[in-house]
Design a protein around this motif. Structure first.
Motif, short mmCIF file in Angstrom:
data_model
loop_
_atom_site.label_atom_id
_atom_site.label_comp_id
_atom_site.label_asym_id
_atom_site.label_seq_id
_atom_site.Cartn_x
_atom_site.Cartn_y
_atom_site.Cartn_z
N PRO A 123 0.81 -1.35 0.24
CA PRO A 123 -0.04 -0.14 -0.65
C PRO A 123 0.88 1.05 0.12
CG PRO A 123 -1.03 -1.80 2.13
CD PRO A 123 0.52 -2.02 0.54
N GLN A 124 2.03 1.37 0.87
CA GLN A 124 2.89 2.26 0.57
C GLN A 124 3.51 2.54 -1.07
OE1 GLN A 124 3.05 4.87 2.44
NE2 GLN A 124 1.85 3.89 3.71
N ALA A 125 4.44 1.91 -1.22
CA ALA A 125 4.63 1.68 -2.66
C ALA A 125 3.77 2.20 -3.97
CB ALA A 125 5.26 0.14 -3.42
N LEU A 126 2.36 1.73 -3.51
CA LEU A 126 1.24 1.90 -4.50
C LEU A 126 0.69 4.01 -3.92
CD1 LEU A 126 -1.48 -0.60 -3.82
CD2 LEU A 126 -0.40 -0.23 -5.87
N ALA A 127 0.85 4.48 -3.55
CA ALA A 127 0.72 5.60 -2.79
C ALA A 127 1.70 6.32 -3.70
CB ALA A 127 0.61 5.69 -1.05
N GLN A 128 3.65 5.65 -3.03
CA GLN A 128 4.61 6.23 -3.84
C GLN A 128 4.68 7.11 -5.10
OE1 GLN A 128 6.66 4.08 -1.45
NE2 GLN A 128 6.75 5.70 0.10
N CYS A 129 3.91 5.35 -5.60
CA CYS A 129 4.21 5.26 -7.61
C CYS A 129 2.68 6.10 -8.16
CB CYS A 129 4.56 4.11 -7.97
SG CYS A 129 6.32 3.52 -7.04
N GLU A 130 1.57 6.82 -7.53
CA GLU A 130 0.88 7.19 -7.36
C GLU A 130 0.99 8.34 -9.12
OE1 GLU A 130 -3.05 6.77 -8.34
OE2 GLU A 130 -2.19 5.59 -7.57
N LEU A 131 2.11 9.40 -9.00
CA LEU A 131 2.09 10.22 -9.47
C LEU A 131 2.80 9.78 -10.52
CD1 LEU A 131 3.21 13.58 -7.01
CD2 LEU A 131 1.21 13.40 -8.75
N THR A 132 3.49 9.09 -10.59
CA THR A 132 3.56 8.58 -11.59
C THR A 132 3.32 7.75 -12.66
OG1 THR A 132 6.48 7.79 -10.56
CG2 THR A 132 5.88 7.05 -12.78
N LEU A 133 2.85 7.23 -12.10
CA LEU A 133 1.37 6.28 -12.99
C LEU A 133 0.41 6.98 -13.38
CD1 LEU A 133 -0.01 3.13 -9.90
CD2 LEU A 133 2.13 2.94 -12.59
N MET A 134 -0.24 8.34 -12.67
CA MET A 134 -0.97 9.43 -13.63
C MET A 134 0.03 9.78 -15.44
SD MET A 134 -3.04 11.24 -10.74
CE MET A 134 -2.04 11.67 -10.48
N LYS A 135 1.39 10.42 -14.53
CA LYS A 135 2.14 10.81 -15.76
C LYS A 135 2.33 9.49 -16.80
CE LYS A 135 5.06 13.84 -13.00
NZ LYS A 135 6.18 14.05 -11.94
N LEU A 136 2.21 8.43 -16.53
CA LEU A 136 2.54 7.26 -17.45
C LEU A 136 1.22 7.04 -18.63
CD1 LEU A 136 5.28 4.92 -15.76
CD2 LEU A 136 5.57 6.23 -18.12
N GLY A 137 0.12 7.11 -17.99
CA GLY A 137 -1.10 7.82 -18.74
C GLY A 137 -2.06 6.53 -17.82
N LEU A 138 -1.26 5.04 -16.99
CA LEU A 138 -1.93 4.00 -16.88
C LEU A 138 -3.13 4.31 -15.67
CD1 LEU A 138 2.07 2.08 -15.56
CD2 LEU A 138 0.37 1.59 -18.37
N ASN A 139 -4.52 4.21 -16.84
CA ASN A 139 -5.05 3.49 -15.48
C ASN A 139 -5.61 3.12 -15.66
OD1 ASN A 139 -7.02 5.13 -13.91
ND2 ASN A 139 -8.63 5.24 -16.33
N ILE A 140 -4.92 2.61 -14.70
CA ILE A 140 -4.87 0.17 -14.45
C ILE A 140 -5.24 0.39 -12.24
CG2 ILE A 140 -3.31 -0.27 -16.22
CD1 ILE A 140 -1.44 -0.57 -14.12
N ALA A 141 -6.25 -0.70 -11.80
CA ALA A 141 -6.13 -0.82 -11.00
C ALA A 141 -4.85 -1.28 -10.51
CB ALA A 141 -7.32 -2.47 -11.00
N ARG A 142 -5.60 -0.53 -8.99
CA ARG A 142 -4.31 -1.06 -8.02
C ARG A 142 -4.94 -1.83 -6.70
NH1 ARG A 142 -4.46 3.36 -11.29
NH2 ARG A 142 -2.43 5.10 -10.34
N GLU A 143 -3.57 -2.90 -6.51
CA GLU A 143 -3.73 -4.12 -5.84
C GLU A 143 -2.90 -4.38 -4.85
OE1 GLU A 143 -4.21 -9.04 -6.60
OE2 GLU A 143 -4.95 -7.55 -8.38
N ALA A 144 -3.02 -4.41 -3.58
CA ALA A 144 -2.19 -4.23 -2.91
C ALA A 144 -2.00 -5.24 -1.70
CB ALA A 144 -3.27 -3.06 -1.27
N VAL A 145 -0.61 -5.59 -2.02
CA VAL A 145 -0.24 -7.27 -1.58
C VAL A 145 0.52 -7.24 -0.08
CG1 VAL A 145 -0.27 -8.36 -2.83
CG2 VAL A 145 1.57 -7.22 -2.95
N TYR A 146 1.22 -7.54 1.06
CA TYR A 146 1.93 -7.35 2.22
C TYR A 146 2.95 -6.73 1.85
CZ TYR A 146 1.57 -7.62 6.90
OH TYR A 146 1.77 -6.96 8.10
#
Length: 165
Positions: free
Chosen positions: A108-131
């Protein structure tokens, strides 16, 4: 515990940011990898470790409330702070093209940390949290998930596991 050796528990597998923070805080310690935060606290209670290094705050992802609750429940005290820069690589299996990705699997922390990068890359994809991020590496490789990407920190994993996208 033997003699004056310092034994420090952390959540995660070796080579994770948690281990890096542990080694930064206690350079000459014996680091003890634990699968879950609860197990790191149990290591203290069972005298397997005499310190624990925990993720408490994240400048991008916010507070880790679960660990605050564990601190209160186990009556441990914060005795120091480690600041560690985070550098993620977005990875997928070899020969997977960015446009075919449908989900992003990570801690979950990595998901949050990468959110801006994903948006800049145009990756509007599902996010799935693992441990943890290392668990995402193994999960994607073991299940040959060709529609998924994940994060990995620091150095890249084995070449057979993933290619940087």
């Amino acid at each position: 515990m033997h003699g004056s050796q310092l034994w420090v528990a952390y959540q995660g597998v070796p080579s994770t940011y948690s281990e890096a923070a542990t080694r930064k805080a206690y350079p000459n310690c014996e680091a003890i990898s634990c699968d879950q935060f609860e197990m790191a606290f149990q290591a203290i209670e069972l005298w397997i470790a005499n310190r624990v290094v925990l993720l408490i705050e994240n400048s991008l992802g916010g507070s880790i409330h679960k660990n605050y609750n564990l601190l209160l429940r186990h009556r441990l005290h914060i005795v120091g702070e480690v600041q560690l820069p985070v550098h993620h690589c977005l990875l997928a299996l070899p020969r997977v093209r960015k446009e075919y990705l449908t989900r992003f699997i990570s801690h979950p922390q990595a998901l949050a940390q990468c959110e801006l990068t994903l948006m800049k890359l145009g990756l509007n994809i599902a996010r799935e949290a693992v441990y943890d991020t290392a668990g995402a590496d193994k999960f994607i490789a073991a299940n040959n998930l060709r529609d998924s990407q994940h994060t990995h920190h620091g150095s890249l994993p084995d070449e057979h596991l993933a290619d940087e996208i």
